[in-house]
Every structure is written in structure tokens, then in C-alpha cells.
Design a protein around this motif. Structure first.
Motif, PDB file in Angstrom:
ATOM      1  N   UNK A  85      45.475 -55.326 -16.315  1.00 20.68           N
ATOM      2  CA  UNK A  85      44.835 -56.402 -15.555  1.00 20.68           C
ATOM      3  C   UNK A  85      43.355 -56.090 -15.334  1.00 20.68           C
ATOM      4  N   UNK A  86      43.038 -54.855 -14.959  1.00 21.40           N
ATOM      5  CA  UNK A  86      41.646 -54.461 -14.727  1.00 21.40           C
ATOM      6  C   UNK A  86      40.851 -54.467 -16.034  1.00 21.40           C
ATOM      7  N   UNK A  87      41.468 -54.012 -17.111  1.00 23.84           N
ATOM      8  CA  UNK A  87      40.785 -53.980 -18.405  1.00 23.84           C
ATOM      9  C   UNK A  87      40.509 -55.392 -18.921  1.00 23.84           C
ATOM     10  N   UNK A  88      41.453 -56.294 -18.742  1.00 23.71           N
ATOM     11  CA  UNK A  88      41.253 -57.690 -19.154  1.00 23.71           C
ATOM     12  C   UNK A  88      40.097 -58.290 -18.358  1.00 23.71           C
ATOM     13  N   UNK A  89      40.043 -57.998 -17.065  1.00 21.49           N
ATOM     14  CA  UNK A  89      38.955 -58.513 -16.227  1.00 21.49           C
ATOM     15  C   UNK A  89      37.605 -57.983 -16.715  1.00 21.49           C
ATOM     16  N   UNK A  90      37.548 -56.726 -17.108  1.00 20.71           N
ATOM     17  CA  UNK A  90      36.291 -56.151 -17.599  1.00 20.71           C
ATOM     18  C   UNK A  90      35.872 -56.810 -18.918  1.00 20.71           C
ATOM     19  N   UNK A  91      36.836 -57.041 -19.800  1.00 19.46           N
ATOM     20  CA  UNK A  91      36.528 -57.730 -21.061  1.00 19.46           C
ATOM     21  C   UNK A  91      36.014 -59.135 -20.760  1.00 19.46           C
ATOM     22  N   UNK A  92      36.653 -59.828 -19.825  1.00 20.59           N
ATOM     23  CA  UNK A  92      36.210 -61.181 -19.465  1.00 20.59           C
ATOM     24  C   UNK A  92      34.780 -61.166 -18.905  1.00 20.59           C
ATOM     25  N   UNK A  93      34.462 -60.173 -18.096  1.00 20.08           N
ATOM     26  CA  UNK A  93      33.112 -60.054 -17.541  1.00 20.08           C
ATOM     27  C   UNK A  93      32.094 -59.816 -18.656  1.00 20.08           C
ATOM     28  N   UNK A  94      32.411 -58.912 -19.577  1.00 16.30           N
ATOM     29  CA  UNK A  94      31.497 -58.633 -20.684  1.00 16.30           C
ATOM     30  C   UNK A  94      31.381 -59.835 -21.621  1.00 16.30           C
ATOM     31  N   UNK A  95      32.456 -60.551 -21.798  1.00 15.49           N
ATOM     32  CA  UNK A  95      32.414 -61.756 -22.626  1.00 15.49           C
ATOM     33  C   UNK A  95      31.534 -62.817 -21.977  1.00 15.49           C
ATOM     34  N   UNK A  96      31.588 -62.941 -20.664  1.00 15.82           N
ATOM     35  CA  UNK A  96      30.730 -63.904 -19.953  1.00 15.82           C
ATOM     36  C   UNK A  96      29.260 -63.538 -20.145  1.00 15.82           C
ATOM     37  N   UNK A  97      28.951 -62.250 -20.070  1.00 14.02           N
ATOM     38  CA  UNK A  97      27.574 -61.813 -20.305  1.00 14.02           C
ATOM     39  C   UNK A  97      27.119 -62.108 -21.720  1.00 14.02           C
ATOM     40  N   UNK A  98      27.985 -61.850 -22.678  1.00 19.26           N
ATOM     41  CA  UNK A  98      27.662 -62.135 -24.079  1.00 19.26           C
ATOM     42  C   UNK A  98      27.488 -63.636 -24.284  1.00 19.26           C
ATOM     43  N   UNK A  99      28.341 -64.423 -23.696  1.00 22.12           N
ATOM     44  CA  UNK A  99      28.264 -65.876 -23.827  1.00 22.12           C
ATOM     45  C   UNK A  99      26.933 -66.402 -23.296  1.00 22.12           C
ATOM     46  N   UNK A 100      26.493 -65.879 -22.178  1.00 20.68           N
ATOM     47  CA  UNK A 100      25.217 -66.294 -21.600  1.00 20.68           C
ATOM     48  C   UNK A 100      24.065 -65.905 -22.529  1.00 20.68           C
ATOM     49  N   UNK A 101      24.092 -64.676 -23.025  1.00 19.96           N
ATOM     50  CA  UNK A 101      23.021 -64.190 -23.904  1.00 19.96           C
ATOM     51  C   UNK A 101      23.021 -64.913 -25.245  1.00 19.96           C
ATOM     52  N   UNK A 102      24.184 -65.232 -25.752  1.00 18.13           N
ATOM     53  CA  UNK A 102      24.293 -65.827 -27.084  1.00 18.13           C
ATOM     54  C   UNK A 102      24.013 -67.325 -27.087  1.00 18.13           C
ATOM     55  N   UNK A 103      24.155 -67.972 -25.963  1.00 17.50           N
ATOM     56  CA  UNK A 103      23.961 -69.419 -25.927  1.00 17.50           C
ATOM     57  C   UNK A 103      24.975 -70.095 -26.838  1.00 17.50           C
ATOM     58  N   UNK A 104      24.500 -70.886 -27.785  1.00 11.99           N
ATOM     59  CA  UNK A 104      25.389 -71.611 -28.698  1.00 11.99           C
ATOM     60  C   UNK A 104      25.870 -70.745 -29.854  1.00 11.99           C
ATOM     61  N   UNK A 105      25.239 -69.592 -30.034  1.00 13.49           N
ATOM     62  CA  UNK A 105      25.625 -68.682 -31.108  1.00 13.49           C
ATOM     63  C   UNK A 105      27.045 -68.176 -30.852  1.00 13.49           C
ATOM     64  N   UNK A 106      27.908 -68.296 -31.809  1.00 11.89           N
ATOM     65  CA  UNK A 106      29.301 -67.836 -31.731  1.00 11.89           C
ATOM     66  C   UNK A 106      30.083 -68.566 -30.638  1.00 11.89           C
ATOM     67  N   UNK A 107      29.681 -69.770 -30.305  1.00  8.06           N
ATOM     68  CA  UNK A 107      30.300 -70.523 -29.223  1.00  8.06           C
ATOM     69  C   UNK A 107      31.805 -70.711 -29.431  1.00  8.06           C
ATOM     70  N   UNK A 108      32.200 -71.066 -30.650  1.00  7.37           N
ATOM     71  CA  UNK A 108      33.625 -71.278 -30.924  1.00  7.37           C
ATOM     72  C   UNK A 108      34.423 -69.984 -30.764  1.00  7.37           C
ATOM     73  N   UNK A 109      33.889 -68.887 -31.296  1.00  7.40           N
ATOM     74  CA  UNK A 109      34.587 -67.603 -31.219  1.00  7.40           C
ATOM     75  C   UNK A 109      34.676 -67.103 -29.779  1.00  7.40           C
ATOM     76  N   UNK A 110      33.613 -67.287 -29.004  1.00  9.29           N
ATOM     77  CA  UNK A 110      33.631 -66.890 -27.591  1.00  9.29           C
ATOM     78  C   UNK A 110      34.694 -67.695 -26.844  1.00  9.29           C
TER      79      UNK A 110
END
Length: 173
Positions: A85-110
Motif C-alpha cells: 500500500x505504501x509503495x503504491x502510494x509512492x509510485x502514484x506520487x512520483x507519477x503525479x510529479x512526472x505527469x505535471x512535468x511531462x504535460x501532454x507528453x506520454x499522456x496516454x501512458x501516464x
């Protein structure tokens, strides 16, 4: 309505198998870049990031890779559901950061990875309350979805932000 309960040993064996599958999927992120998929077409239409944006973006990709590896390093134990549960939350947090930085780049994969992580989070919550064959099966299925979605995203990110392990084999020229 019979309820199947797994012994501690069977539970650990199934959970270990799930984690090994996820680890294998995350470590092979650069090997399938030549395979046809919708992942490549979605990322090719977005503009390439500038050099300064690229460094920040690659930092976020590296953080995501690291948290995915942490997720895969969890070993079967009585506290595995809590650790997952904690590891999934950390991945979700890092994915949110990547999503913000990437903008529309890799939007479907994110989006695909975000959805797969939500399903895994739900399956882990069920596993925490019900240690039976059905809940373990739910986690196995959800991990397979996370594995596939993570591979798609990391493959799409690989040309811009190759993993350190993907370039280590080609350093001797």
C-alpha cells in the motif's frame, strides 16, 4: 459460500511470484522499444521538451523508476499488504510529479499507469482484509496491469530519458 484461506507459506509464494513478475517488467523497459504499439504513436505527436525541461523530466522518470523498483523489492511477509500500500502510494506520487512535468507528453501512458495503480491499490486493500485465493488473484491481476502500463510508459520515455541500466551494456566501444 466456502471461503478459501491460504496458509502463510502459500500466501508468501504467490505474493513473491507477483513481485518477481513486476520486477521483470520494470527492468525490461528498454528492450521492447522496437515493437509496434499505440504507446509510441501517442508520444510522437507531443513536442520534445527543452534541455532544461528535459533534465527535470528525466529526474521525474528516474524517481518513478526507483519507486517502481521499491514496489518490486517487497518480500512476502505478514506486513506485505501494508508495504505494498505504501509503495503504491509512492509510485502514484512520483507519477503525479512526472505527469505535471511531462504535460501532454506520454499522456496516454501516464493515464494507463494511473488507472492500473488505482486497481492495484484496491486489490491490496482487499488483500489486507481478506487473505484468500480470490484476493491474491486480484493482486496478481492488478500487478499484471501495472507491469504492462509501466512498461509502456518507460518504453515511451526511454528515447528521451534512457534508464542507467539500458546504457551500461553499450559503454565499452
Amino acid at each position: 459460500m466456502s471461503r478459501v484461506t491460504l496458509s502463510g507459506r502459500a500466501y508468501r509464494a504467490v505474493l513473491l511470484s507477483v513481485l518477481v513478475l513486476l520486477a521483470a517488467a520494470c527492468s525490461s523497459s528498454g528492450s521492447a522499444s522496437g515493437s509496434p504499439s499505440s504507446a509510441g504513436s501517442a508520444s510522437s505527436s507531443a513536442a520534445a521538451p527543452s534541455a532544461s525541461d528535459s533534465a527535470a523530466l528525466c529526474s521525474d522518470v528516474a524517481a518513478l523508476r526507483g519507486s517502481l523498483q521499491e514496489l518490486t523489492s517487497i518480500r512476502p511477509s505478514p506486513s506485505a499488504a501494508t508495504e505494498l500500500r505504501a509503495a503504491v502510494q509512492k509510485v502514484q506520487t512520483n507519477l503525479a510529479g512526472l505527469s505535471t512535468a511531462a504535460g501532454a507528453l506520454w499522456n496516454e501512458q501516464v493515464g494507463n499507469l494511473r488507472s492500473a495503480l488505482t486497481k492495484l491499490q484496491s486489490a491490496v486493500s482487499t488483500l489486507a482484509t481478506q487473505r484468500n485465493a480470490s484476493s491474491v488473484s486480484g493482486v496478481v491481476t492488478a500487478v499484471g496491469g501495472v507491469s504492462a502500463a509501466a512498461r509502456q510508459l518507460l518504453d515511451a520515455a526511454s528515447p528521451s530519458c534512457p534508464s542507467p541500466s539500458a546504457s551500461s551494456g553499450s559503454s565499452s566501444s
